[in-house]
Design an enzyme around this catalytic site. Structure first.
Site, PDB file in Angstrom:
ATOM      1  N   GLU A 232       0.885  -1.174   0.000  1.00  0.00           N
ATOM      2  CA  GLU A 232       0.000   0.000   0.000  1.00  0.00           C
ATOM      3  C   GLU A 232       0.913   1.210   0.000  1.00  0.00           C
ATOM      4  O   GLU A 232       1.599   1.480   0.977  1.00  0.00           O
ATOM      5  CB  GLU A 232      -0.920  -0.024   1.220  1.00  0.00           C
ATOM      6  CG  GLU A 232      -2.120   0.912   1.070  1.00  0.00           C
ATOM      7  CD  GLU A 232      -1.799   2.353   1.438  1.00  0.00           C
ATOM      8  OE1 GLU A 232      -1.583   3.159   0.502  1.00  0.00           O
ATOM      9  OE2 GLU A 232      -1.758   2.664   2.631  1.00  0.00           O
ATOM     10  N   CYS A 266      -2.663   8.581   3.486  1.00  0.00           N
ATOM     11  CA  CYS A 266      -2.460   8.261   2.071  1.00  0.00           C
ATOM     12  C   CYS A 266      -3.709   8.545   1.251  1.00  0.00           C
ATOM     13  O   CYS A 266      -3.628   8.688   0.028  1.00  0.00           O
ATOM     14  CB  CYS A 266      -2.026   6.813   1.913  1.00  0.00           C
ATOM     15  SG  CYS A 266      -3.036   5.645   2.836  1.00  0.00           S
TER      16      CYS A 266
END
Length: 472
Positions: A232, A266
């Protein structure tokens, strides 16, 4: 950080929190081999017992909630209210992971004429978990819980920015009764991470963090297709605001999307896409007025701040350098990000209009939002997709038909409508496409990569009936 010591510091005050010995290649080798030895017994431990330990871990986290949140707030700088939500998420992950394991990685059987078809899942073995600093316990835990439930042993390297949170994670699992070496904590920066990733005893790497580090891990495992790799890697999320009547509500959603956690999620909006003309101007006016009222400060101050500092002075300098590049490209600053207090990584939020400037496809991990204007919704969609990333995207609009177009056209793994781009559910997939990584880490679908499926045909006794002939 020296070659042998790592000092954890409070991002708000700069004060030292703790001093840790850095794991060298030899100690990482020992940790990996100890994990391999522990795996054999842990994998044979009944599932009910593994789940009982995980549930005790959740109970331990709830009982020590304030202590955990206080350390998270000190080591990351995030406000205490936000650190408390992270502590709650750490505990909640257990029940979610148990349900996910039942639904996505459990056992199934189907009767056949002379046998039973069986589907089961086996643990990979020893998995490395490399965690980020922004959610040092929650995001790492999203890998650790499903991995342990599946029967894997884990070697966990927390971010070098948040080693104390990593050490506390290990302590909480030990308090829950996890056997020795089933979860091992190693401390260090890039060298420790590289030694861990390349270790022969590993069966996979579960990583949440920056693009450069993630790509380096991908390259390191390029000749090891037998190892599972879950990445990720962040994003460059677009937030489109189009045909919305309540401009003030839209401004609040923009602030929540771009500046929560000091822009260090993020899924934070990095690119705000607005209509040309008066409607876009009105949105920017409402947004800047709201930004001017934001409370920014230390994690324990009263009244509680909306956001605290970025993780350290280096991160603050990177945000300011990106702002300088945008200004040099012809950007029009609407609010400049700036250091608010000496010896602190506390930044004010920045907003810069870049409609006539070149596109730079980069993730600025901090409180800096760029604005671009579009002539129509098709142009807005094109701007939204003008990125190699594909983690999160959002639309603020009163028009459901526009949202349906947005949903089917935007390239992202998380698509939100009239909610912050940072909004996500641990009971749903979390992850992106393109440069944002692979798999769906740290959430419901983590069960998918924590074990591999095994199919079999089973009969309690040999079948002696022989064919009278062979297929032609």
């Amino acid at each position: 950080m020296s070659a042998s010591r790592l000092i954890s510091r409070d991002p708000y005050t700069g004060e030292a929190i703790a001093d840790f010995a850095v794991n060298d290649a030899r100690s990482i080798d020992a940790a990996c081999h100890s994990a391999r030895a522990a795996f054999a017994e842990w994998a044979m431990t009944p599932l009910a017992e593994r789940r009982a330990i995980a549930l005790r871990f959740a109970e331990t986290v709830r009982a020590r909630r304030e202590e955990i949140a206080t350390l998270i707030a000190r080591e990351t700088g995030k406000p205490m209210w936000e650190a408390l939500t992270e502590a709650d998420s750490v505990a909640a992950k257990v029940a979610i992971s148990i349900r996910a394991q039942d639904e996505r990685a459990g056992e199934r059987s189907e009767p056949m004429a002379d046998a039973t078809a069986r589907l089961a899942h086996r643990p990979h073995g020893v998995l490395a978990v490399i965690g980020p600093f922004n959610f040092p316990m929650h995001l790492a835990n999203g890998h650790i819980v499903p991995a342990l439930l599946a029967g894997n042993a884990v070697v966990f390297k927390p971010s070098e920015k948040t080693p104390a949170c990593g050490q506390l994670m290990g302590e909480l699992w030990r308090a829950a009764g996890l056997p020795d070496h089933v979860l091992t904590i190693v401390i260090g920066g890039g060298e420790a991470g590289e030694a861990l990733v390349r270790h022969e005893a590993l069966d996979g790497v579960l990583f949440t963090g920056g693009v450069q580090a993630g790509r380096a891990i991908h390259r390191a495992l390029a000749d090891a297709p037998h190892k599972i790799l879950a990445l990720e890697l962040g994003g460059n999320a677009p937030l489109v605001v189009w045909d919305v009547a309540d401009i003030e509500a839209a401004a609040h959603l923009i602030v929540q999307s771009a500046y929560v956690t000091a822009g260090q999620r993020c899924t934070c909006a990095r690119r705000l896409i607005l209509p040309e003309g008066a409607r876009g101007d009105a949105l920017l006016e409402a947004l800047t007025m709201l930004m001017d009222r934001l409370v920014i400060g230390g994690p324990f101050q009263s009244p509680a701040p909306f956001m605290g500092p970025v993780i350290d002075a280096h991160a603050a300098a990177q945000v300011l350098a990106a702002q300088d590049r945008m200004t040099a490209d012809g950007g029009r600053p609407l609010r400049l990000a700036a250091v608010r207090e000496a010896r602190s990584a506390l930044l004010s939020p920045g907003l810069i209009e870049l409609t006539d400037a070149p596109l730079r496809d980069e993730e600025i991990f901090g409180p800096l939002l760029q604005v671009r204007r579009a002539a129509d919704f098709d142009a807005a969609l094109a701007l939204a997709n003008a990125t190699r990333f594909g983690l999160a995207a959002g639309l603020i609009s009163d028009d459901e038909a526009l949202y349906r177009r947005f949903w089917t056209s935007v390239r992202a793994g998380i698509v939100n409508w009239n909610r912050p781009t940072t909004g996500a559910s641990s009971a749903a997939p979390f992850g992106g496409v393109g440069g944002s990584g692979n798999h769906r880490p740290s959430a419901y679908y983590a069960a998918d990569y924590s074990a591999y499926p095994v199919a079999g045909l089973e009969s309690p006794s040999p079948v002696y009936r022989l064919p009278i002939g062979l297929n032609p």
